[in-house]
Design a protein around this motif. Structure first.
Motif, PDB file in Angstrom:
ATOM      1  N   ALA A 200      -4.323  -1.980  11.765  1.00 56.45           N
ATOM      2  CA  ALA A 200      -4.156  -0.869  10.673  1.00 56.45           C
ATOM      3  C   ALA A 200      -2.716  -0.880  10.130  1.00 56.45           C
ATOM      4  O   ALA A 200      -2.520  -1.815   8.614  1.00 56.45           O
ATOM      5  CB  ALA A 200      -3.687   0.748  10.510  1.00 56.45           C
ATOM      6  N   GLU A 201      -2.268  -1.467  11.518  1.00 54.95           N
ATOM      7  CA  GLU A 201      -0.275  -2.118  10.804  1.00 54.95           C
ATOM      8  C   GLU A 201      -0.879  -3.248   9.617  1.00 54.95           C
ATOM      9  O   GLU A 201      -0.197  -3.877   9.206  1.00 54.95           O
ATOM     10  CB  GLU A 201       0.881  -2.045  11.641  1.00 54.95           C
ATOM     11  CG  GLU A 201       0.949  -2.947  11.743  1.00 54.95           C
ATOM     12  CD  GLU A 201       2.458  -2.562  12.824  1.00 54.95           C
ATOM     13  OE1 GLU A 201       3.837  -3.569  12.798  1.00 54.95           O
ATOM     14  OE2 GLU A 201       2.322  -1.849  13.885  1.00 54.95           O
TER      15      GLU A 201
ATOM     16  N   PRO B  90       0.784  -1.252  -0.153  1.00 55.70           N
ATOM     17  CA  PRO B  90       0.250  -0.203  -0.166  1.00 55.70           C
ATOM     18  C   PRO B  90       0.939   1.310   0.085  1.00 55.70           C
ATOM     19  O   PRO B  90       2.181   1.050   0.806  1.00 55.70           O
ATOM     20  CB  PRO B  90      -1.075  -0.175   0.920  1.00 55.70           C
ATOM     21  CG  PRO B  90       0.262  -0.790   2.007  1.00 55.70           C
ATOM     22  CD  PRO B  90       0.364  -1.734   1.252  1.00 55.70           C
TER      23      PRO B  90
ATOM     24  N   THR C 239      -2.461  -3.181   6.547  1.00 57.13           N
ATOM     25  CA  THR C 239      -1.572  -2.669   5.196  1.00 57.13           C
ATOM     26  C   THR C 239      -0.039  -3.856   5.600  1.00 57.13           C
ATOM     27  O   THR C 239       1.151  -3.015   4.473  1.00 57.13           O
ATOM     28  CB  THR C 239      -1.515  -1.370   5.581  1.00 57.13           C
ATOM     29  OG1 THR C 239      -0.244  -1.064   6.881  1.00 57.13           O
ATOM     30  CG2 THR C 239      -3.285  -0.828   5.774  1.00 57.13           C
ATOM     31  N   LYS C 240       0.078  -5.159   6.059  1.00 59.67           N
ATOM     32  CA  LYS C 240       1.287  -5.156   5.790  1.00 59.67           C
ATOM     33  C   LYS C 240       1.825  -6.699   4.749  1.00 59.67           C
ATOM     34  O   LYS C 240       0.371  -7.301   4.287  1.00 59.67           O
ATOM     35  CB  LYS C 240       1.124  -5.975   6.711  1.00 59.67           C
ATOM     36  CG  LYS C 240       3.300  -7.462   6.973  1.00 59.67           C
ATOM     37  CD  LYS C 240       3.132  -8.381   8.325  1.00 59.67           C
ATOM     38  CE  LYS C 240       1.485  -7.963   9.347  1.00 59.67           C
ATOM     39  NZ  LYS C 240       2.000  -9.601  10.123  1.00 59.67           N
TER      40      LYS C 240
ATOM     41  N   GLU D 198      -2.580   5.457   1.547  1.00 59.94           N
ATOM     42  CA  GLU D 198      -3.486   4.458   1.267  1.00 59.94           C
ATOM     43  C   GLU D 198      -4.148   3.905   2.781  1.00 59.94           C
ATOM     44  O   GLU D 198      -4.370   3.296   3.788  1.00 59.94           O
ATOM     45  CB  GLU D 198      -3.224   2.606   0.655  1.00 59.94           C
ATOM     46  CG  GLU D 198      -3.970   3.407  -1.200  1.00 59.94           C
ATOM     47  CD  GLU D 198      -3.538   2.570  -2.289  1.00 59.94           C
ATOM     48  OE1 GLU D 198      -3.602   1.975  -3.088  1.00 59.94           O
ATOM     49  OE2 GLU D 198      -2.275   1.766  -1.587  1.00 59.94           O
ATOM     50  N   LYS D 199      -2.585   3.603   3.944  1.00 63.65           N
ATOM     51  CA  LYS D 199      -2.359   3.060   5.069  1.00 63.65           C
ATOM     52  C   LYS D 199      -3.408   4.570   5.699  1.00 63.65           C
ATOM     53  O   LYS D 199      -3.512   3.902   6.218  1.00 63.65           O
ATOM     54  CB  LYS D 199      -0.867   3.470   5.179  1.00 63.65           C
ATOM     55  CG  LYS D 199      -0.153   2.161   4.502  1.00 63.65           C
ATOM     56  CD  LYS D 199       1.561   2.566   5.095  1.00 63.65           C
ATOM     57  CE  LYS D 199       2.333   0.617   4.869  1.00 63.65           C
ATOM     58  NZ  LYS D 199       3.460   1.195   5.530  1.00 63.65           N
ATOM     59  N   GLU D 200      -3.290   5.404   5.320  1.00 68.24           N
ATOM     60  CA  GLU D 200      -3.979   6.342   6.252  1.00 68.24           C
ATOM     61  C   GLU D 200      -5.257   6.349   6.272  1.00 68.24           C
ATOM     62  O   GLU D 200      -5.781   6.621   7.408  1.00 68.24           O
ATOM     63  CB  GLU D 200      -3.226   8.239   5.173  1.00 68.24           C
ATOM     64  CG  GLU D 200      -1.272   8.585   6.560  1.00 68.24           C
ATOM     65  CD  GLU D 200      -1.479   9.773   5.578  1.00 68.24           C
ATOM     66  OE1 GLU D 200      -1.803  10.765   4.788  1.00 68.24           O
ATOM     67  OE2 GLU D 200      -0.610   9.847   5.479  1.00 68.24           O
TER      68      GLU D 200
ATOM     69  N   ASP E 199      -4.074   1.045  15.921  1.00 68.58           N
ATOM     70  CA  ASP E 199      -2.557   1.222  14.959  1.00 68.58           C
ATOM     71  C   ASP E 199      -2.467  -0.121  14.667  1.00 68.58           C
ATOM     72  O   ASP E 199      -1.908  -0.395  13.477  1.00 68.58           O
ATOM     73  CB  ASP E 199      -2.103   2.141  15.956  1.00 68.58           C
ATOM     74  CG  ASP E 199      -1.324   3.692  16.327  1.00 68.58           C
ATOM     75  OD1 ASP E 199      -2.831   3.997  15.705  1.00 68.58           O
ATOM     76  OD2 ASP E 199      -1.367   3.915  16.717  1.00 68.58           O
TER      77      ASP E 199
ATOM     78  N   ILE F 214      -6.548   3.837   5.304  1.00 65.54           N
ATOM     79  CA  ILE F 214      -7.184   2.914   6.319  1.00 65.54           C
ATOM     80  C   ILE F 214      -6.885   2.687   7.454  1.00 65.54           C
ATOM     81  O   ILE F 214      -8.163   2.409   8.620  1.00 65.54           O
ATOM     82  CB  ILE F 214      -6.347   1.390   5.840  1.00 65.54           C
ATOM     83  CG1 ILE F 214      -6.465   0.888   4.229  1.00 65.54           C
ATOM     84  CG2 ILE F 214      -6.147   0.474   6.847  1.00 65.54           C
ATOM     85  CD1 ILE F 214      -5.786  -0.567   4.211  1.00 65.54           C
ATOM     86  N   SER F 215      -5.867   3.525   8.055  1.00 64.09           N
ATOM     87  CA  SER F 215      -6.140   3.846   9.294  1.00 64.09           C
ATOM     88  C   SER F 215      -7.292   4.730   9.578  1.00 64.09           C
ATOM     89  O   SER F 215      -7.664   5.250  11.247  1.00 64.09           O
ATOM     90  CB  SER F 215      -5.178   4.864   9.773  1.00 64.09           C
ATOM     91  OG  SER F 215      -3.572   4.450   9.382  1.00 64.09           O
TER      92      SER F 215
ATOM     93  N   GLN G 201       2.168   5.653   1.020  1.00 66.48           N
ATOM     94  CA  GLN G 201       1.252   6.123   2.492  1.00 66.48           C
ATOM     95  C   GLN G 201      -0.598   6.212   2.437  1.00 66.48           C
ATOM     96  O   GLN G 201      -0.433   6.932   3.411  1.00 66.48           O
ATOM     97  CB  GLN G 201       2.116   7.248   2.857  1.00 66.48           C
ATOM     98  CG  GLN G 201       2.308   7.153   4.031  1.00 66.48           C
ATOM     99  CD  GLN G 201       2.819   6.441   5.016  1.00 66.48           C
ATOM    100  OE1 GLN G 201       3.107   5.821   4.604  1.00 66.48           O
ATOM    101  NE2 GLN G 201       1.580   6.578   6.477  1.00 66.48           N
TER     102      GLN G 201
END
Length: 176
Positions: free
Chosen positions: A156-157, A128, A160-161, A132-134, A153, A136-137, A130
């Protein structure tokens, strides 16, 4: 009691052209023997095995019944079942059918698999971004507001692994 392996399925890969060529070749390997050959092999089998000393009408009836059934199998399979397989007694139809099915089974499974449309290619996955990570968070925080931040957190981690994202516009990752 002896055991043997029986094919139950087949997975196929390759281009459409390769699949069609393989299907054409395998179909040729399903060609039955002429009835005269089958009758000759049955006659030879009756001479080299014990039992089944039939004559006249009974012998002709048996020859016709076995030949008709055996003509549904590929020539090499029938020849193997009648002359290469070791029989002490003249085999029953059930015994011959078991040998023929076991020998012809893999081909039938390959033909069935090749006759099916090619499966869709697997989707290409990527890590993903950055952004997309934000997103999803933020989605996790919105859906689980009462869960401690450390847990959100961690969720979310975990979500997105690795290579977890696909592109809907280009699911197979093909380049133009």
């Amino acid at each position: 009691m002896p055991s043997y392996q029986v094919a139950t399925a087949c997975a196929i890969a390759g281009t459409d052209e390769q699949r069609q060529a393989a299907l054409a070749d395998l179909t040729k390997f399903m060609t039955p023997a002429p009835v005269r050959n089958i009758e000759g092999w049955l006659a030879e089998l009756s001479v080299i095995t014990a039992g089944r000393g039939k004559e006249g009408f009974d012998a002709e009836l048996m020859l016709n019944a076995y030949s008709a059934r055996l003509s549904e199998y590929p020539a090499d399979v029938v020849r193997h079942a009648l002359l290469k397989h070791s029989w002490k007694w003249f085999p029953t139809w059930a015994e011959l059918e078991t040998v023929c099915k076991a020998k012809a089974g893999p081909r039938k499974h390959m033909i069935a698999a090749l006759s099916q449309p090619a499966p869709d290619p697997e989707q290409t996955r990527r890590p993903p971004t950055q952004e997309e990570k934000e997103r999803i968070s933020a989605l996790i925080a919105e859906q689980f507001p009462n869960v401690p931040q450390a847990w959100r957190d961690r969720a979310a981690e975990e979500a997105t692994k690795g290579d977890c994202m696909t592109d809907p516009a280009n699911p197979t990752g093909e380049t133009a």
